[in-house]
Design an enzyme around this catalytic site. Structure first.
Site, PDB file in Angstrom:
ATOM      1  N   TYR A  41       3.931  13.679  -6.823  1.00  0.00           N
ATOM      2  CA  TYR A  41       3.518  12.491  -6.074  1.00  0.00           C
ATOM      3  C   TYR A  41       2.081  12.660  -5.566  1.00  0.00           C
ATOM      4  CZ  TYR A  41       3.593   8.948  -2.342  1.00  0.00           C
ATOM      5  OH  TYR A  41       3.325   7.888  -1.520  1.00  0.00           O
ATOM      6  N   SER A 100      -2.462   7.818  -0.442  1.00  0.00           N
ATOM      7  CA  SER A 100      -1.708   8.618   0.525  1.00  0.00           C
ATOM      8  C   SER A 100      -2.512   9.859   0.857  1.00  0.00           C
ATOM      9  CB  SER A 100      -0.368   9.030  -0.078  1.00  0.00           C
ATOM     10  OG  SER A 100       0.233  10.028   0.730  1.00  0.00           O
TER      11      SER A 100
END
Lengths: 467, 253
Positions: free
Chosen positions: B159, B146
């Protein structure tokens, strides 16, 4: 002691989908037998012969298995000049054989567009040449084969094991390792070709020239500009010729059988990106078409220039860049000319860069179960990989070919839909039955075979299940 | 086998019910994909994806319960996957969980658990499957990273840092597998509107799962090592990585 297999990344000539395998280089037929006997259907137990790696796709790869590099088995065992017959080990290249044969007044009965193939590889692909319309494919000249199968060595030909022979001609190496072959040769009196060159302005003109004068020439082929569209779709240069005889040569020209085949240039380093794009290829094709004479008869050419023009440039395949390329070659029966046109139209409309496409007529099919050539039109084009939508475009062409009753050449393939293989190769069941009998555990396997579901163990059990 | 155009015939998907994985499999089913093993925590949603794939031409679509945070069972899972598929052409690792980033809600356990879900677990299962692929001498691994891992923001604290770890692991693994016939592709999407991000305000240049899937398939075709979705994020993050921290922490989104 044989050295242990060395792990190597192997790819086809198109450099598209490399896989790693253990590579061994047997020096004797006995070593081949040992290596095959050590194989088994467990992971790492697969075996496959490889020659000079000129199949475009994944035919000579066996990811996770052991690949036998057969190029050390290259001896000429017997040359019968009276009968015109050669017995040689299967790893011998046509290049090395021609150097011996041509000066002695013989030519190989069939040669593909490159002489850098092994005898065994040529038989496993049942290669064809520019003379297929007259002479058929290489298999027609193979009198005898020695084949190391998963259940032992077999001597095929001359009435013995003819079924194994038919399964091995064009059998993509999946029946076993060919260790030697006996070939009928073509007698020649000179090392020159006498060649007629002619331009055809469009596809119809090209096809009628090729088909009307079938048989007038021993060798015949048309090079098509695959980027030409509209009115000029299929414009071509036809080159057709015969072996020259001594009286064709100028007087005092020296030895009529002198043979020279040199590589003039080799691509030194793979370029980081493809140098072949629609612009550069269109420019090349335009120049090449304009350079060709409208009509020129009786020009003398060397064997190398006529049969193996691309061999003049070493490693030309790397010009397509790191993603590689594929060759799309199909055959459709006579009467299905519309299919050839459709394929050309779609490819030229998609601006899929291709150097020249090759169109020719095939004569009747040979005896190999999976042999590619069959009577009709064959077209071959190089296509760079990595383009958007290419997968769907080629799948669409497969449908056109299949519906016309045609087939795709497995030695060039890297991406055919497996579902189409049985209809394209109607003798597949016969072939599979021989494979099952010779190799019930599927010792012989290739990436191509696994991708298309071919071979003795196809459908019976997948790789790794016995691990 | 993976064909010359980069299309796989078989795939193992970790996080098999993720929106991105599902969209990717839909496209691949229209090409060459014929056998799939979907692994994840939620048997019901895995089965729903499997059922859809069967109607799209996948002849064998199976499911397996897998929690990547149970690291002890991952080697056994890889062996099981190899046995069930016969040959694994493609591995997609799409397991992940956004979790919370509100500092008040974070405690030691939740940080550790999130890092296991987004980094340790995916890295471990990737490695276990990479060994299977090495033995085959071929295969492709697609790892969902990501842009959150490119430079960690407070709003994606745990995250983002877990994805930073996974991204680094994937790039390093790619180098470690050089010459083995096995390839790794790292996918770096920006904000993707999926189940996982439901209820969050979409960041600029947000995309949906089908767009990410298309980019993944395109990456398989071209043999890309790193794929940014959308592609514009690559130059943007080239700049954002250099932005002074004082400014970085004030950036919206």
């Amino acid at each position: 002691m044989r050295p242990a297999p060395r792990s190597e990344l192997l790819a086809g000539w198109g450099r598209a989908a490399p896989t790693a395998a253990g590579v061994v280089r047997p020096r004797t037929c006995a070593e081949v037998e040992e290596i095959v006997a050590e194989g088994g259907a467990r992971r790492g137990g697969h075996r496959l012969a490889r020659g000079l790696g000129r199949s475009y796709g994944d035919a000579a790869q066996c990811g996770g298995g052991v690949v036998l590099d057969c190029t050390a088995l290259d001896a000429i065992l017997e040359l019968d000049e009276r009968e015109g017959r050669l017995r040689a080990e299967a790893g011998a290249s046509l290049d090395s054989l021609l150097k011996v044969l041509v000066p002695r007044g013989f030519f190989v009965p069939v040669t593909p567009g490159t002489r850098f193939v092994t005898l065994g590889g040529a038989i496993a692909s049942d290669v064809h040449g520019k003379n297929h319309h007259v002479d058929g494919s290489l298999g027609a000249y193979v009198e005898h084969l020695r084949l190391v199968t998963a259940s032992g060595s077999v001597s095929c030909g001359g009435g013995e094991h003819e079924e194994e022979l038919a399964a091995t001609l064009g059998g993509m190496g999946l029946t076993g390792v060919i260790t030697e072959a006996t070939l009928r040769l073509l007698p020649i009196t000179t090392s020159r070709m006498i060649v007629d060159t002619e331009r055809a302005p469009d596809l119809d003109a090209c096809m009628s020239l090729l088909s009307e004068e079938q048989g007038r020439y021993h060798y015949s082929v048309a090079w098509i500009d695959a980027l030409a569209t509209g009115r000029r779709l299929g414009r071509a240069v036809l080159t057709r010729g015969d072996h020259a005889v001594v009286s064709d040569l100028p007087a005092g020209g020296g030895d009529p059988l002198a043979y020279e085949a040199r590589q003039r240039f080799s691509v030194p380093l793979p370029p980081p990106v493809s140098l072949l794009n629609p612009l550069s290829v269109a420019a090349f094709n335009e120049m090449w078409f304009r350079k060709a004479p409208r009509r020129r008869l009786g020009k003398l050419e060397s064997i190398a220039a006529f049969f193996h023009p691309l061999d003049g440039v070493g490693r030309w395949n790397v010009l397509y860049g790191p993603r590689g390329f594929t060759q799309y070659q199909f055959v459709v029966p006579f009467g299905a000319e519309a299919a050839v046109r459709t394929v050309l139209e779609r490819l030229s409309a998609a601006r899929v860069a291709s150097f020249l496409a090759v169109l020719k007529c095939f004569g009747p099919a040979g005896s190999g179960h999976l042999s590619f050539p069959s009577e009709g039109w064959t077209l071959a084009l190089d296509i760079p990989l990595g383009g958007s939508g290419l997968s769907e475009l080629l799948d669409g062409l497969d449908t056109v070919v299949a519906e016309a009753g045609g087939r795709i050449y497995l030695s060039k393939d890297g991406r055919l839909r497996p579902e189409l293989v049985p209809s394209m190769y109607p003798r597949l069941d016969e072939w599979t039955a021989v494979c099952r009998r010779l190799d019930p555990d599927g010792v012989f396997s290739s990436d191509l075979g696994r991708r298309l579901g071919l071979g003795g163990a196809a459908g019976a059990g997948r790789r790794g299940e016995a691990a | 086998m993976i064909d010359a155009t980069g299309m796989p015939q078989s795939a193992v998907v970790v996080g098999g019910s993720s929106d991105i994985a599902r969209e990717t499999l839909r496209i691949l089913a229209g090409r060459r994909l014929r056998s799939v093993l979907l692994a994840g925590r939620d048997a019901g949603s895995l089965e729903a994806v499997a059922a859809e794939l069967r109607t799209l031409g996948v002849t064998s679509a199976e499911t397996a319960r897998l929690d990547v945070s149970e690291v002890g069972g991952l080697d056994a899972f890889a062996a099981e996957a190899a046995r069930r598929l016969g040959e694994i052409d493609l591995v997609i690792v799409a397991a992940g969980d956004l979790g919370t980033a509100v500092i008040d809600e974070l405690d030691a356990d939740s940080v550790a658990a999130n890092i296991v879900t987004n980094f340790a677990g995916p890295a471990a299962v990737t490695l276990a499957l990479a060994h299977v692929l090495r033995a085959q001498g071929c295969g492709r691994i697609v790892i969902l990273s990501s842009v959150a891992g490119m430079r960690v923001r407070a709003a994606r604290l745990v995250y983002g840092s877990a994805k930073a770890g996974l991204d680094g692991f994937a790039l390093g693994l790619c180098d470690a597998l050089e010459g083995s016939g096995v390839d790794v592709m790292v996918v770096r999407p920006g904000f993707v509107r999926t189940k996982m991000t439901e209820g969050l305000e979409a960041a600029p240049l947000s995309v949906d799962a089908p767009a990410v899937a298309q980019a993944i398939v395109r990456g398989l075709e071209t043999g890309a090592a790193v794929v940014w979705v959308p592609g514009a994020l690559r130059p943007i993050f080239g700049v954002l990585r250099l932005v002074p921290r004082a400014l970085w922490r004030r950036l919206p989104g």
